[in-house]
Design an enzyme around this catalytic site. Structure first.
Site, PDB file in Angstrom:
ATOM      1  N   LYS A  35       0.787  -1.061   0.493  1.00 50.22           N
ATOM      2  CA  LYS A  35      -0.049  -0.301   0.361  1.00 50.22           C
ATOM      3  C   LYS A  35       1.293   1.108  -0.026  1.00 50.22           C
ATOM      4  CE  LYS A  35      -0.211  -0.422   5.006  1.00 50.22           C
ATOM      5  NZ  LYS A  35      -1.018  -0.957   6.515  1.00 50.22           N
ATOM      6  N   TYR A 255      18.069  29.786   7.381  1.00 46.55           N
ATOM      7  CA  TYR A 255      17.195  30.163   8.015  1.00 46.55           C
ATOM      8  C   TYR A 255      16.750  30.319   9.089  1.00 46.55           C
ATOM      9  CZ  TYR A 255      14.864  29.969   3.260  1.00 46.55           C
ATOM     10  OH  TYR A 255      14.763  30.022   1.869  1.00 46.55           O
TER      11      TYR A 255
HETATM   12  C1  PLP Z   1      -0.488  -1.751   6.894  1.00 42.60           C
HETATM   13  C2  PLP Z   1      -0.696  -2.965   7.440  1.00 42.60           C
HETATM   14  C3  PLP Z   1      -0.523  -4.198   7.527  1.00 42.60           C
HETATM   15  C4  PLP Z   1       1.798  -4.343   7.190  1.00 42.60           C
HETATM   16  O1  PLP Z   1       1.860  -3.784   8.943  1.00 42.60           O
HETATM   17  P1  PLP Z   1       3.622  -3.327   8.807  1.00 42.60           P
HETATM   18  O2  PLP Z   1       4.186  -3.147  10.381  1.00 42.60           O
HETATM   19  O3  PLP Z   1       4.322  -2.307   8.035  1.00 42.60           O
HETATM   20  O4  PLP Z   1       4.247  -4.846   8.860  1.00 42.60           O
HETATM   21  C5  PLP Z   1      -0.795  -5.331   7.901  1.00 42.60           C
HETATM   22  N1  PLP Z   1      -1.650  -5.896   8.201  1.00 42.60           N
HETATM   23  C6  PLP Z   1      -2.777  -4.709   7.834  1.00 42.60           C
HETATM   24  C7  PLP Z   1      -4.221  -4.334   7.747  1.00 42.60           C
HETATM   25  C8  PLP Z   1      -2.379  -3.484   7.354  1.00 42.60           C
HETATM   26  O5  PLP Z   1      -3.107  -1.797   7.531  1.00 42.60           O
END
Ligand code: PLP
Length: 358
Positions: A35, A255
């Site tokens: 994702k 800055y």
């Molecule tokens: C993002 C996500 C994961 C992966 O989590 P990590 O901590 O990056 O391994 C697994 N299950 C769900 C439902 C997620 O949203």
């Protein structure tokens, strides 16, 4: 020559990290979580490198369709479910699997007619209280999904861990007790573990594991780095020095004058800034790797540049290699300096940064 700012992706490290998942969660099937543009690493290129996974998990149908268009034929799971009924025919058409976490989604599935039923993962809330059916309502809604002609059988079950990033936190055990305490239907495949669960709690492995951050070589835990967990960093954010300047004692740099030179000193300028996703709120003293040696950031991060304390680096010259995080400088350490988690840093590298596969 173009701007030297780039994110190097080590494809063999990606493969190694997936192999590490298989080594730790032996015999379990793997949803590689890609994702958010594969945590900022590039959705399609990461999917191509992870051909050994059993399936891919994404947050939205757009990501799923991009994977299908790139030729991915493996199972793809929509972790957050569908956001409106209009997505459901597309889910069936492209043979996607989908999380169902709320009664309104069950109603949509009951009302629609599809050419072929879709595979569903019923999400249960074992204590995170974000999305999922309350454990006590599982049997009711599981029964309805089991009756729905739109749903392929058997229905699978999933839950998510809230505190798996801390091995000493007892909440994970409590979540497991709530989940397994509910007399789960035997036909259902089960999925619980994110990276923290995979590495920290073998009781969470179940049938399908869902690694995200560990695939990218980053530790999910607050108190370790990827190397401690047998992982190799995938992303190395690099640039070069574009100037080395002498600044007199007492003068301020950048800055807001957030750094005052305590002595006559060399200040280096490197071509990276918050316009690339290097956080603006990083403070004086954040480590940066120059020619393989650690030097401190001084002065405010600006949009396109940072300034570095080059005391003791008398040979530094424009063109020298600078690493912001990755090989030789764990992103976990930079995240601590930035008061955030490494997930956010790698996910927020901006599109103007060139990605190179190595
Ligand atoms: C993002 C996500 C994961 C992966 O989590 P990590 O901590 O990056 O391994 C697994 N299950 C769900 C439902 C997620 O949203």
């Amino acid at each position: 020559m173009s701007r030297p700012t780039r994110a190097e992706l080590d494809v063999s490290a990606l493969r190694h990290n997936l192999a590490r998942v298989r080594e730790v969660a032996t015999g379990r099937r793997v949803w590689a979580v890609v994702k958010a543009n594969a945590y900022g690493h590039g959705l399609v290129r990461v999917a191509q490198a992870l051909a050994e996974t059993d399936g891919f998990a994404v947050a939205s149908i757009d990501e799923a369709l991009e994977l299908r268009e790139s030729g991915v034929r493996k199972p793809i799971l929509l972790l957050a479910g569908f956001f409106c009924g209009a997505e459901v025919p597309l889910i069936a058409e492209h043979d996607l699997e989908v999380v169902v976490h709320h009664p309104w989604q069950v109603e949509v599935l009951e009302r629609c007619t599809l050419p072929s039923p879709i595979r569903v993962w019923m999400k249960l809330d074992s204590g995170m209280h974000r999305i999922g059916f309350p454990m006590g309502e599982m049997h009711n809604y599981f029964g309805r999904l089991a009756q729905s002609l739109s749903v392929a059988q058997p229905v699978n079950l999933m839950t998510h861990l809230a505190n798996a990033d801390d091995r000493s936190d007892t909440y994970t055990q409590q979540q497991l007790e709530r989940f397994f305490g509910e007399n789960l239907p035997e036909s259902a495949a089960l999925s619980i573990a994110n990276s923290g669960g995979i590495l920290g709690w073998s009781q969470t492995h179940a049938d399908w594991v869902r690694p995200g951050i560990m695939l990218y070589g980053v530790s999910p835990f607050v108190d370790s780095i990827g190397a401690d967990e047998g992982l190799r960093p995938v992303m190395t954010l690099r640039t070069r020095l574009s100037a080395v300047n002498s600044v007199p004692r007492g003068e301020v740099v950048g800055y807001g004058g957030r750094w005052r030179c305590p002595e006559d000193m060399l200040v280096g300028v490197a071509a990276i800034g918050y316009g690339d996703g290097y956080p603006r709120h990083l403070r004086n003293g954040t480590p940066v790797l120059l020619n393989g040696r650690l030097v401190p950031l001084v002065g405010r991060v600006s949009m396109d540049m940072v300034t570095l304390d080059l005391r003791g680096q008398d040979n530094a010259k424009p063109g020298d290699e600078v690493v912001l995080w990755g090989k030789g400088l764990p992103v976990e350490e930079i995240a601590r300096h930035a008061d955030t988690i490494p997930y956010e840093l790698v996910t927020r590298v901006t599109p103007r940064v060139r990605f190179e596969l190595v």
